[in-house]
Write an enzyme that holds these catalytic residues in place. Structure first.
Site, mmCIF file in Angstrom:
data_model
loop_
_atom_site.group_PDB
_atom_site.id
_atom_site.type_symbol
_atom_site.label_atom_id
_atom_site.label_comp_id
_atom_site.label_asym_id
_atom_site.label_seq_id
_atom_site.Cartn_x
_atom_site.Cartn_y
_atom_site.Cartn_z
ATOM 1 N N GLY A 256 0.811 -1.209 0.000
ATOM 2 C CA GLY A 256 0.000 0.000 0.000
ATOM 3 C C GLY A 256 0.845 1.260 0.000
ATOM 4 O O GLY A 256 1.976 1.266 0.488
ATOM 5 N N GLY B 102 0.473 5.533 0.783
ATOM 6 C CA GLY B 102 -0.340 6.617 1.312
ATOM 7 C C GLY B 102 0.343 7.951 1.084
ATOM 8 O O GLY B 102 1.395 8.019 0.441
ATOM 9 N N GLY B 103 -0.237 8.994 1.635
ATOM 10 C CA GLY B 103 0.302 10.331 1.454
ATOM 11 C C GLY B 103 1.675 10.509 2.074
ATOM 12 O O GLY B 103 2.531 11.206 1.534
ATOM 13 N N MET B 104 1.910 9.886 3.225
ATOM 14 C CA MET B 104 3.174 10.045 3.932
ATOM 15 C C MET B 104 4.138 8.879 3.745
ATOM 16 O O MET B 104 5.334 9.031 3.933
ATOM 17 C CB MET B 104 2.912 10.176 5.433
ATOM 18 C CG MET B 104 3.166 11.549 5.964
ATOM 19 S SD MET B 104 2.874 11.646 7.732
ATOM 20 C CE MET B 104 4.199 10.678 8.391
ATOM 21 N N GLU C 112 4.734 4.333 2.754
ATOM 22 C CA GLU C 112 4.434 3.089 2.052
ATOM 23 C C GLU C 112 4.346 1.972 3.085
ATOM 24 O O GLU C 112 5.018 2.016 4.114
ATOM 25 C CB GLU C 112 5.537 2.782 1.045
ATOM 26 C CG GLU C 112 5.680 3.871 -0.001
ATOM 27 C CD GLU C 112 6.915 3.752 -0.864
ATOM 28 O OE1 GLU C 112 6.855 4.234 -1.998
ATOM 29 O OE2 GLU C 112 7.929 3.193 -0.406
ATOM 30 N N VAL C 113 3.539 0.964 2.767
ATOM 31 C CA VAL C 113 3.393 -0.181 3.663
ATOM 32 C C VAL C 113 3.790 -1.429 2.889
ATOM 33 O O VAL C 113 3.356 -1.632 1.750
ATOM 34 C CB VAL C 113 1.955 -0.316 4.202
ATOM 35 C CG1 VAL C 113 1.840 -1.530 5.117
ATOM 36 C CG2 VAL C 113 1.536 0.953 4.939
ATOM 37 N N LYS D 296 5.606 -0.135 7.892
ATOM 38 C CA LYS D 296 5.232 1.172 7.352
ATOM 39 C C LYS D 296 6.465 2.056 7.370
ATOM 40 O O LYS D 296 7.110 2.210 8.406
ATOM 41 C CB LYS D 296 4.124 1.785 8.215
ATOM 42 C CG LYS D 296 3.604 3.099 7.693
ATOM 43 C CD LYS D 296 2.436 3.553 8.545
ATOM 44 C CE LYS D 296 1.772 4.780 7.992
ATOM 45 N NZ LYS D 296 0.614 5.183 8.803
ATOM 46 N N ASP E 103 -7.597 9.111 9.812
ATOM 47 C CA ASP E 103 -7.883 8.568 8.485
ATOM 48 C C ASP E 103 -8.681 7.267 8.568
ATOM 49 O O ASP E 103 -8.318 6.279 7.953
ATOM 50 C CB ASP E 103 -6.555 8.340 7.750
ATOM 51 C CG ASP E 103 -6.751 8.040 6.270
ATOM 52 O OD1 ASP E 103 -7.844 8.328 5.725
ATOM 53 O OD2 ASP E 103 -5.824 7.500 5.648
#
Length: 167
Positions: A30, A32-34, A36-37, A52, A147
């Protein structure tokens, strides 16, 4: 070779990257804005973990790094079956990348399940109760999730009674 870690540039992670000699990255799951996972494994035990990372361009941003550390501190004190378990926050010395290692939850996001159609009444009731319990545990510690969305709720084996808030 300064700034490099096992053939990777500073701050960049991907499959095969080892973090602190404890975890190894397997694959991206995944973005996200800040950060990666990734799905990874504990090297010694083979246990699956979610890792993360903060994006390299954000790692120098003190406000973003402070938010990442705050998330780690909040998760450290939070324990509820409906919220992903936290393992460790660290900065890998070779790549200089901060990361959180957490419980890996194998399942589908609620957002994907809802694309197949609405949940039945009983599943909605169970899901509401479970998520409300997790949110209550967070709120009791002064934590307000920023979120919470169907993308951040995973249902292992599609079971509402095992739902986990992952972010």
């Amino acid at each position: 070779m300064e700034g490099k870690a096992r053939g990777r540039s500073r701050g960049v992670v991907g499959p095969g990257t080892r973090l602190n000699g404890i975890y190894e990255i397997e694959r991206l799951i995944g973005v996200g804005g800040m950060g990666e996972v990734y799905k990874g494994r504990a090297i010694q035990t083979g246990d699956a973990v979610a890792i993360k990372t903060i994006r390299p361009e954000m790692a120098e941003n003190q406000a973003a790094l402070a938010l990442f550390r705050k998330e780690a501190a909040a998760l450290h004190n939070l324990s509820h079956d409906a919220i992903v378990r936290y393992y460790v926050f660290s900065v890998d010395p070779d790549i200089g990348s901060p990361y959180l290692a957490m419980e890996y939850v194998d399942g589908e996001p609620l957002s994907e399940i809802l694309k197949q159609g609405p949940l039945d009444y009983e599943a909605v009731r169970v899901l509401q109760r479970r998520l409300a319990g997790g949110l209550q545990a967070a709120h009791e510690l002064g934590i307000i999730p920023r979120d919470l969305s169907p993308d951040n709720v995973i249902l292992p084996a599609g079971q509402a009674g095992r739902a986990k808030i992952i972010d």
